[in-house]
Design an enzyme around this catalytic site. Structure first.
Site, mmCIF file in Angstrom:
data_model
loop_
_atom_site.group_PDB
_atom_site.id
_atom_site.type_symbol
_atom_site.label_atom_id
_atom_site.label_comp_id
_atom_site.label_asym_id
_atom_site.label_seq_id
_atom_site.Cartn_x
_atom_site.Cartn_y
_atom_site.Cartn_z
ATOM 1 C CG ASP A 67 41.865 38.793 -3.324
ATOM 2 O OD1 ASP A 67 42.502 39.160 -4.314
ATOM 3 O OD2 ASP A 67 40.729 38.285 -3.379
ATOM 4 C CD GLU B 219 42.883 42.884 -5.909
ATOM 5 O OE1 GLU B 219 42.862 42.781 -7.146
ATOM 6 O OE2 GLU B 219 42.516 41.979 -5.145
#
Length: 615
Positions: A269, A305
């Site tokens: 993330d 990401e």
């Protein structure tokens, strides 16, 4: 040197007839291990011995699988193990010893699947089924496999406070959130997936800890580097003093999920919030550890990401064939969203100019922003050249948890865009050589929203609710305080319940029509596109005529894969080669050397390699 699973230092390790307990806390001079019962009563204590590197350790007998324990770090503070493998009473309760050999694996021969075969399905365990557990989710996997899904990407499982949440405020990165099940339930989920030929990837958060239950902040200041800052406060210490142990903590975490739990990969993330000035970025070190560890026996994958579009983090030297390194392609999504809905608020403003052309660029090259200034980011230059990267370096999607859940009312695309245009875009998504991803329920056009929900208490709960509503004050629809009151309270159980999939929707006419389309497209992808993808020569080529686009990719043997689409109203015509074999027509027709559209539609075609005479 990267650790291997048999040299883990963080978390309890079964060592013959005893268990080795460890806590890294350089600022502490003394730590005591407390063995407790289910009511929190101390059954016995063991002092831990401190070494010169700040490790507090002890080898303790009669403390095997199932033992509850905690660390007394101050007279007035006992804390769970930050590397707890299980915290059955929640993040404020005692940790539990888990023997990694306790689970009876039945399919140890699983070797994974090559990355070019990935069709991802993003799944939040808590709202995927009414039960909200890993066991219930496992029972639904055959439905996904039948539709053509090949990989499940789980939202974070790391234990977080309360029962409900997205998982991005986790505080115990090694422990499965107890509302979802036990570590054995996760292993059983992985086995159920592997029996069906499905890969399992897990979303992990290495850029911050949540605000409630992060006890490390109370006794281990070495965890953060105050010289760097992120939206969540000081950055995790990947490059300051004592960074070696911090880096090892997260590398061991990656190895734990992929090796000990036998998952097939991770999604990291917000990599842009991992501040690391080291010669070897922590993302690259994690990638190396996975390839040199479980990647020696099977194919493992790493997904990023990254708002910065850092192409250099998507390249690696060597590595096992078939192991993937890819990034969520927000550029692709944002351009497609503008095309589908016409919305240009917020970050969509960067894609408002010629969105069809921008989508064609994203299909061909992956990134749209490859070093240009972003008006939304006040002129900050964003991105690096992605030309030449394999299409499989990019994960494309029309929906995900962020893009739905960060809307005030959590609407899905079917509530925002005309069906014909959305299905044309879905055709581009599922028949592009890039790696496609669906969000749970998308395959049957689910109508349930996916709202932002959590389960905080007291002042933190009030602050989250008010903050969530104030986020939307700059939007015209929510400029008035009364309008913002309509935004669901993240802490309300009803907000969570409204986000739970209603599987009966798959049986209604609209659900069956969408499921049939998705299944048909993925069958075509499997039959015609998979054989081509490994041989594609990087970047595609594109052209745009008004609201119509044409993108094609060429394999090393000269075979070409074509996608054409019209994404506007009215009609459009595009030329099509005489040697092309149309494989899929979505609201389109081919005649007289033309591909004809009356409204939105798409077509996929295969152009065989031209052989010279005599060959």
């Amino acid at each position: 040197m990267n650790p291997s699973p048999d040299t883990f230092r963080f978390g309890p390790q079964i060592d013959g007839d005893a268990t080795r307990f460890s806590l890294w806390a350089p600022s502490l001079h003394g730590v005591t291990l407390e063995i407790v019962n289910g009511d929190g009563q101390v059954l016995r204590t063991e002092p831990l011995q401190r070494d010169a590197d700040g490790w507090h350790q002890a080898r303790v007998g009669d403390a095997g699988h199932g033992t509850l324990y905690r660390f007394r770090v101050r007279e007035d503070l006992a804390v769970p193990d930050p590397a707890s493998r299980s915290n059955p009473q929640g993040v404020h309760g005692p940790s539990q010893v888990i023997d990694p050999d306790h689970y009876p694996w039945r399919h140890a021969a699983w070797a994974g699947r090559p990355w070019h075969e990935a069709v991802l399905y993003e799944l939040h365990v808590g709202t995927f089924t009414p039960e909200g557990t890993l066991a219930a989710a496992a029972a639904r996997l055959p439905t996904l496999q039948a539709a053509g899904i090949t990989a499940v990407e789980l939202l974070p499982l790391a234990a977080f406070p309360g029962d409900r949440g997205w998982g991005y405020d986790g505080v115990l990165p090694f422990a499965v959130h107890p509302a979802y099940g036990t570590p054995d339930d996760l292993r059983a989920f992985a086995e159920a997936a592997h029996e069906l030929g499905l890969m399992v990837l897990l979303d992990v958060v290495y850029n911050h800890f949540g605000p409630d239950g992060n006890y490390m902040a109370a006794y281990c200041p070495e965890l953060v580097n105050p010289e760097h800052h992120t939206p969540w406060g000081s950055a995790i210490n990947f490059d300051g003093e004592h960074n070696e142990a911090v880096r090892r903590f997260f590398i061991e975490n990656a190895l734990y999920w992929v090796d000990t739990c036998r998952l097939d990969g991770l999604r990291l993330d917000a990599v842009h919030a991992l501040v690391d000035t080291s010669a070897l970025h922590i993302v690259q070190e994690i990638d190396q550890a996975l390839l040199q560890g479980p990647g020696r026996q099977r194919q493992v994958h790493l997904v990023l990401e990254n708002e910065r579009n850092s192409a250099r983090l998507l390249t690696r030297s060597g590595g096992p064939a078939g192991s993937g390194l890819a990034q969520w392609d927000d550029d692709w999504h944002h351009a497609a969203h503008v095309v589908a809905t016409g919305e240009t608020d917020g970050y969509y403003s960067d894609y408002a100019d010629q969105p069809v052309r921008q989508l064609a660029l994203a299909l061909a090259e992956g990134f749209i922003y490859q070093g240009q200034p972003s008006a939304f980011a006040h002129g900050e230059v964003r991105g690096e050249s992605s030309a030449g990267l394999s299409p499989t370096a990019f994960i494309t999607f029309l929906q995900n948890h962020d893009q739905i859940g960060n809307r005030a009312l959590g609407e899905r695309m079917d509530a925002l865009a005309p069906t014909a245009r959305l299905e044309a875009l879905l055709t581009l998504l599922l028949l592009s050589p890039q790696v496609p991803m669906l969000f749970m329920g998308e395959e049957f056009a689910a109508t349930t929203p996916f709202l932002y929900f959590c389960d905080h208490a007291g002042e933190l709960a009030q602050a989250v609710t008010e903050g969530r509503r104030n986020e939307f004050a700059r939007f015209a629809a929510f400029s008035h305080p009364e309008a913002r009151e309509r935004i669901p309270d993240p802490n309300a159980a009803s907000t969570f319940e409204a986000s739970t999939l209603r599987w009966a929707e798959a049986q209604r006419d609209a659900g069956q029509q969408r499921l049939q389309l998705v299944t048909q497209l993925l069958s075509m992808r499997r039959e015609h596109l998979w054989p081509l993808v490994p041989g594609l020569q990087g970047t595609g080529r594109y052209e745009v005529q008004g609201d119509a686009l044409h993108v094609h990719w060429q394999a090393a043997d000269g075979t070409r894969w074509h996608l054409r689409a019209h994404l506007g109203e009215g009609s459009a015509r595009l030329p099509i080669g005489a040697s092309e074999q149309p494989l899929h027509l979505q609201a389109a027709a081919v005649m007289d050397g033309e591909c004809r559209f009356d409204g939105p539609g798409a077509i996929a075609s295969l152009e065989p390699a031209v052989r010279a005479a005599g060959q």
